[in-house]
Every structure is written in C-alpha cells, then in structure tokens.
Design an enzyme around this catalytic site. Structure first.
Site, short mmCIF file in Angstrom:
data_model
loop_
_atom_site.label_atom_id
_atom_site.label_comp_id
_atom_site.label_asym_id
_atom_site.label_seq_id
_atom_site.Cartn_x
_atom_site.Cartn_y
_atom_site.Cartn_z
N ILE A 1 41.58 21.15 -21.49
CA ILE A 1 40.96 21.53 -20.22
C ILE A 1 39.45 21.56 -20.41
O ILE A 1 38.95 22.21 -21.34
CB ILE A 1 41.45 22.92 -19.76
N ASP B 1 50.75 34.45 -10.77
CA ASP B 1 49.89 35.23 -11.66
C ASP B 1 48.43 35.20 -11.25
O ASP B 1 47.55 35.40 -12.09
CB ASP B 1 50.04 34.70 -13.10
N ASP C 1 43.04 28.87 -14.71
CA ASP C 1 44.23 29.56 -15.24
C ASP C 1 45.47 29.27 -14.41
O ASP C 1 45.93 30.12 -13.63
CB ASP C 1 43.98 31.07 -15.29
#
Length: 424
Positions: A254, A318, A333
């Site tokens: 990433i 989340d 994330d």
C-alpha cells in the site's frame, strides 16, 4: 339443522372471504409478484430493526433496470481500463507524483498512470525493511529504490477462508486492502492510496536489508524458515507470518502517505462497541441521524454515507474513525472486509438509511454499475497485475449487496421523496 345455524355459518364464510380479499390487496402491492424469500438475508428479521424489513421489501420489488447492464457505463469502463493497463513500454520508473492530493483524486491515475504506479509498487527493488509499529496488527514498512515507501500487510488467510463471528473478527485480510482500492476507483471514490498484491522473498529481499529492530522480531520455524511476528499493539511471538514453500511472503503493498500529509482524525458517529455486547445509540435509535445533523455539516454526512456504501459492499464494519485531508475523507485501513461472503450486515448502511440522503452524483454513478458491471470492471482492472483477488463467492456477494444499496435508496425515496433524498 336450524336456519339460525345456517345463517351464522354463511355469515362466517362471507367474512372469511372478505378478509382474504382485504389482506391480498393490502399486503401484496398491485401489479407485483409475491415476496421472493430467497432474497431474505441470513438474519432473523423478527429480531432486527423494522427498517430492515422495509428495505428487504423494496429489494424484492426492485425495478428490472437495477439487475441489467447499463450501456452508458461502457465508455467509463473503457476509460478505467485504459488507466490501469500498463503502457506498452512499461518501466520500473515511478510516474510523476508531484501533484498528489491536489486534484480530484488522491493520486493521479489516468492515461495508464495507475497501471505504471502499481507495476512499480509490485516490482521495484527494496532497499530497507522495518517494522511499522503503528496500528493493531503486523505491518512492515518498505523503502523502495527511488525513495518511495510502502506499507506491507502480510497474508494471513487463504482467499477462500471464511471468517466467522463478529463483523470485526479475525486478522486483517491483505486482499481486502487491494480489492478495496479497485472497488473505490470503480465507484469513483478516488481518495484512496493505491494497493497491489506483492510477493517478497524473505531471505533474498527482506533479511539483507532488514533493520536490527525487525530482525529482533523474527524467529525460525520448524522448517528453518524465518518468520515475523512484528511490533504492534496485538503482535504476539506465537502469531507469526512465515514464508511459503518458495520462501516468499505474500501481502498487500500500500502506497505510504508520507509528509506533507497531515491528517485530521475523527471518531465516526456510527462506530461500534468493541468492549462488550452493549449496543451503541445508533443501533438502538433509527432516528439517530437527527442528532448527527446537529453536530456535522451536510457535506460531512454525505461523505459518511458514501463511505458506508463502500464499506457495506466489502463488509468492513471496522470504520470506527476516519481521516480527513483537505476536507476530504480518505479511505484508509480497509483490511477488515471480505470476511464472509454469505453474510450481509445491513447496519453498515446505517448512515444511509437513518439520514436518507445521498449525493445525486453518487447515486447516478451507482446506477451505471448495475448488472454485474461493478465486479466485471474490478476483475478486468486487477487482471493487469495478474493476481486473483477474491473467490467468485465474494464477487457474487458484492453484486448482491449492490442490489441492497439500490433497495435502501428506494426505501428512502418511498419515505421522503426524491427531492429530500438526493443532494447536489
């Protein structure tokens, strides 16, 4: 048999017929088929918020246009594929990233720039590897030749592994990070860092350039391979990541957002309770958005609605906080998605069905992606890098969830009318 008995029995039959006719026309809308129970989710509707039942009713009667391909998307799809296809003379050189965060997207991606960038992230030589200590789970920080930095989230599960339990159970899924990138770009949610599947040979690419700190978190397994347990909030020496029989570790690479990216971090109004089973206020009160509207701007709520749609499609429950940069929410994330393709946690869409507003541009773009165009585009774009992202069950799940997004918007229109639902 007395006449009174005959008269009473006849009256009873007449009332019974009348009641049948009443319930037929009241419960089954005119011109519609009866409820298709195969579309009912894997939840107990009698124990869920009543809004869920309404949304599923709209799902069963969705207009056919949401199940068919929209020909208007073909031109947009072609443009996306051009962006992600490597150029004919692809090199390991990085594209010009001087305009990062200054335009309509976080990173440039048009005219094969995305394809060139992903190729460089996947193949550029690594000159330094260290632990990335921030966060709750194991990540490595890679410094590439050319001074670009990558986060590396290692593979914890096989593609077909199913996560059971709560929506936030288990380790992060590396392929969810990569799938989320392609999904976001297809949805035109372009404020997300690029991510790609990369395989790294432990002995040849990590050990020679590993920091002392990283080497201290490496141990050998029974086969003599070097395994990593890392440094993070939940990292444990008995929960290592080990190389496969080729000596490689697969993971999500990433692109690291280095300075001058200074984020503002905010807690999401729709965050979950991680400590116990107690429900949050938004889970108990379907009018919760009225309170949110008193504290956040309409623009911010519309941003959160967009993100809820994105998270629902991959089942990322989340998103307890969100990061802002230049008044835009970044999609960071995304590793808690793709846990179980058979489960659709509808409450991830709470910002949408509680606030019942959505950007008109978002809605029009979603309408273009009907009839499997969404997942087809993701398959085509990711194929350029040669990695299988998810199982076919996950692709089918994303299409099924997209229909539920359509149904939720239809539910809102039914309650409030188009004029109040769609925002410029």
């Amino acid at each position: 048999m007395s006449m009174n008995y005959v008269f009473g029995f006849s009256l009873f039959l007449l009332l019974l017929v009348a009641l049948n006719i009443y319930f037929f026309y009241t419960l089954i809308p005119m011109g519609k088929k009866s409820v298709d129970f195969k579309n009912v989710p894997s939840i107990k509707l009698d124990q869920s918020p009543s809004v869920f039942k309404d949304i599923y009713d709209y799902l069963n009667y969705l207009p056919s246009q949401y199940k068919s391909r929209n020909s208007k998307f073909f031109t947009l799809q072609k443009t996306l594929l051009t962006s992600f296809s490597p150029s004919d003379n692809i090199q390991d050189d990085w594209p010009d990233l001087s305009q990062v965060g200054t335009g309509s997207s976080l990173y440039p991606h048009k005219n094969s720039v995305a394809g060139q960038m992903l190729h460089a992230m996947k193949t550029a030589p690594i000159v330094l590897v260290d632990n990335a200590p921030k966060g709750t789970q194991l990540k490595l920080l890679l410094l590439l030749e050319g001074k670009q930095k990558l986060y590396f989230k290692p593979k914890r599960y096989e593609r077909d592994h199913i996560i059971h339990g709560s929506i936030v159970a288990g380790f992060d899924r590396h392929n969810s990070e990569v799938f989320a990138y392609y999904l976001a770009m297809t949805l035109n949610f372009t404020w997300i860092p690029p991510s790609v599947i990369r395989k790294i040979h432990v002995d040849r690419e990590i050990v020679p350039v590993a920091t002392i700190g990283l080497k201290r978190t490496m141990i050998r397994n029974g086969n003599g391979g070097r395994c990593i347990y890392g440094k993070c909030f939940y990292c444990k020496i008995n929960e290592t990541v080990c190389p496969d029989n080729k000596g490689e570790i697969e993971g999500a690479a990433i692109l690291y957002l280095d300075k001058p990216f200074q984020f503002q971090v905010f807690k999401s109004p729709w965050h979950r309770n991680y400590r116990d089973s107690k429900l949050m206020e938004w889970q108990r009160d379907n009018d919760f958005c009225k309170k949110v509207m008193g504290t956040l701007s309409t623009k911010r709520i519309l941003d959160l609605v967009d993100i809820s749609i994105f998270d629902f499609l991959i089942q990322n429950g989340d998103r307890h906080r969100y990061e802002m940069y230049k008044d835009r929410i970044l999609l960071l994330d995304n590793g808690k998605g793709l846990g179980n393709p058979a489960v659709d946690e509808l409450d991830i869409l709470a910002p949408l069905y509680q606030c019942c507003i959505i950007r008109l541009t978002t809605w029009k773009y979603l309408e273009l992606l009907s009839g499997s165009s969404l997942t087809e585009t993701i398959k085509l774009m990711s194929a350029f890098q040669g990695a299988k992202l998810v199982t076919e069950d996950h692709f089918k799940a994303v299409e099924r969830r997209l229909l539920k997004v359509y149904a939720t918007v239809q539910y809102c229109i039914g309650r409030h009318g188009s004029a109040k639902v769609f925002k410029a």
